[in-house]
Design an enzyme around this catalytic site. Structure first.
Site, PDB file in Angstrom:
ATOM      1  NE  ARG A 112      65.639  64.656 -50.698  1.00 37.49           N
ATOM      2  CZ  ARG A 112      65.862  65.458 -51.726  1.00 37.49           C
ATOM      3  NH1 ARG A 112      65.502  66.732 -51.677  1.00 37.49           N
ATOM      4  NH2 ARG A 112      66.434  65.009 -52.823  1.00 37.49           N
ATOM      5  CG  HIS A 139      71.212  62.902 -53.847  1.00 35.28           C
ATOM      6  ND1 HIS A 139      70.072  62.117 -53.886  1.00 35.28           N
ATOM      7  CD2 HIS A 139      70.847  64.109 -54.380  1.00 35.28           C
ATOM      8  CE1 HIS A 139      69.073  62.815 -54.400  1.00 35.28           C
ATOM      9  NE2 HIS A 139      69.514  64.017 -54.706  1.00 35.28           N
ATOM     10  CG  ASP A 228      75.062  70.111 -54.763  1.00 36.23           C
ATOM     11  OD1 ASP A 228      74.049  70.788 -55.041  1.00 36.23           O
ATOM     12  OD2 ASP A 228      75.059  69.201 -53.900  1.00 36.23           O
ATOM     13  CB  CYS A 268      72.111  67.266 -58.231  1.00 34.63           C
ATOM     14  SG  CYS A 268      72.447  68.299 -56.789  1.00 34.63           S
ATOM     15  NE  ARG A 296      66.890  61.733 -58.756  1.00 34.67           N
ATOM     16  CZ  ARG A 296      66.691  62.474 -57.649  1.00 34.67           C
ATOM     17  NH1 ARG A 296      67.110  63.730 -57.615  1.00 34.67           N
ATOM     18  NH2 ARG A 296      66.107  61.982 -56.567  1.00 34.67           N
TER      19      ARG A 296
HETATM   20  N1  NVA Z   1      73.784  68.739 -51.701  1.00 34.96           N
HETATM   21  C1  NVA Z   1      72.428  69.227 -51.829  1.00 34.96           C
HETATM   22  C2  NVA Z   1      71.701  68.427 -52.874  1.00 34.96           C
HETATM   23  C3  NVA Z   1      70.283  68.847 -53.101  1.00 34.96           C
HETATM   24  C4  NVA Z   1      69.578  67.986 -54.072  1.00 34.96           C
HETATM   25  C5  NVA Z   1      71.714  69.151 -50.492  1.00 34.96           C
HETATM   26  O1  NVA Z   1      71.898  68.158 -49.784  1.00 34.96           O
HETATM   27  O2  NVA Z   1      70.996  70.084 -50.163  1.00 34.96           O
HETATM   28  N1   CP Z   2      68.336  66.966 -57.137  1.00 41.36           N
HETATM   29  C1   CP Z   2      67.388  66.788 -56.203  1.00 41.36           C
HETATM   30  O1   CP Z   2      67.420  65.815 -55.440  1.00 41.36           O
HETATM   31  O2   CP Z   2      66.408  67.707 -56.236  1.00 41.36           O
HETATM   32  P1   CP Z   2      65.255  67.915 -55.139  1.00 41.36           P
HETATM   33  O3   CP Z   2      65.930  68.379 -53.877  1.00 41.36           O
HETATM   34  O4   CP Z   2      64.355  68.950 -55.742  1.00 41.36           O
HETATM   35  O5   CP Z   2      64.549  66.601 -54.917  1.00 41.36           O
END
Ligand code: NVA
Ligand code: CP
Length: 313
Positions: A112, A139, A228, A268, A296
């Site tokens: 990530r 994602h 989101d 999400c 997930r």
């Molecule tokens: N769009 C959000 C998704 C978090 C799971 C982010 O990137 O923070």
């Molecule tokens: N939806 C998602 O990726 O959640 P986290 O940021 O908690 O991993």
């Protein structure tokens, strides 16, 4: 087979959804359903016995961390968790060198991070499959879970309408790839300045992408409404400006009432009730967000198996 044993077949990565064909995505979804069914029956499923996953988190996580870690142990494997601050990445070790080293010691890596180019650079220097656990641009693991959740609740997503309400972010761009691959229509609505960039989307057919200034119009005819956070990780400096820009893009009961009567709602997570979604929706009868979060776990187990072992069964 032990750690660092080269996988049989060509090295595959999952850096964005379109790294897989529609057929491969459908295989992973079906495999996830089988793995989930066994999990619910407490039947052991140890296809990754003796394998090791390394996770590299350069941003925060709850779901991604727990689902990959629990999932790998449940498959009989082991997990190593690295963060930027707790590793030499935080002291400027080049991502290429990190990739060369980690991928000699483990079988699979989930990352990530920020720019997509960063995960691409990691993958280019890796001996083992790399999974995108979220970048600024995409994602894909989340969208696999969302497709699985839709299929469980409503059957095939082909020919359906998904309404995306909000930011042009990693989730919406991945939804667009899903629409192109799996044959459904994505309706998108966001405020000016936060809309999909044509330089990234190209010119998809109207059967794939339709954009709307009014979020209520985007919801019309939708089988799934999803949103989101207004500010994704890494963009926190823009929080206040975004809060004002997105004020009319809150999914509330009235907006949901414009969708198909049996439409479901996804997010999400993490969610901010009272911003991008009202409690009446996310905690209401059309919401499937807890199934979505759980999925997930199941879909990533299927994904890891597929990357390491190919098609099984
Ligand atoms: N769009 C959000 C998704 C978090 C799971 C982010 O990137 O923070
Ligand atoms: N939806 C998602 O990726 O959640 P986290 O940021 O908690 O991993």
């Amino acid at each position: 087979m032990s750690a660092a044993t080269p996988p049989t077949g060509p090295l595959r990565h999952f850096l964005q959804l379109r790294d897989f064909s529609a057929d491969e995505i459908n295989y992973v979804i079906e495999r996830a359903r089988l793995i989930k069914d066994k999990f619910k029956r407490y039947q052991p499923h140890h296809t990754l016995h003796d394998r090791t996953l390394a996770m590299v988190f350069e941003k925060a996580s709850t779901r991604t961390r727990v689902s990959f870690e629990a999932g790998t142990y449940q498959l009989g494997g082991s997990v190593i968790n690295l963060t930027t601050a707790g590793s030499q990445l935080g002291r400027s070790e080049p991502i290429e060198d990190t990739a060369r080293v980690i991928s000699r010691m483990v079988d699979l890596v989930m990352i990530r991070t920020f720019e997509q180019t960063r995960i691409e650079r990691f993958a280019a220097h890796s001996r083992v499959p790399i999974i995108n656990g979220l970048t600024n641009e995409f994602h894909p693991c989340q969208i696999l879970a969302d497709i699985l959740t839709f299929v469980e609740h409503r059957g095939s997503i082909q020919g359906k309408v998904v309404a995306w309400i909000g930011d042009a972010n990693n989730m919406s761009y991945t939804w667009l790839q899903a629409a192109e691959l799996l044959g459904f229509t994505l309706h998108v609505s966001g405020p000016q300045g936060y809309r999909l960039d044509p330089a990234r989307t190209g010119t998809p057919a109207a059967s794939v992408l339709r954009e709307f200034a009014d979020p209520r119009e985007a919801c019309a005819g939708a089988d799934l409404v999803t949103t989101d956070v207004w500010t994704s990780m890494g963009f926190e400096d823009e929080n206040e400006v975004r809060r004002r820009a997105f004020a009319d893009w809150c999914v509330d009961a009235e907006m949901m009432s414009g969708a198909n009567p049996d439409a479901i709602f996804m997010h999400c997570l993490p969610a901010h009730r009272g911003e991008e979604v009202m409690g009446e929706v996310i905690d209401g009868p059309q919401s499937v967000v807890w199934d979505e979060a759980e999925n997930r776990l199941h879909v990533q187990k299927a994904l890891m198996e597929f990357l390491l072992l190919g098609r099984l069964g």
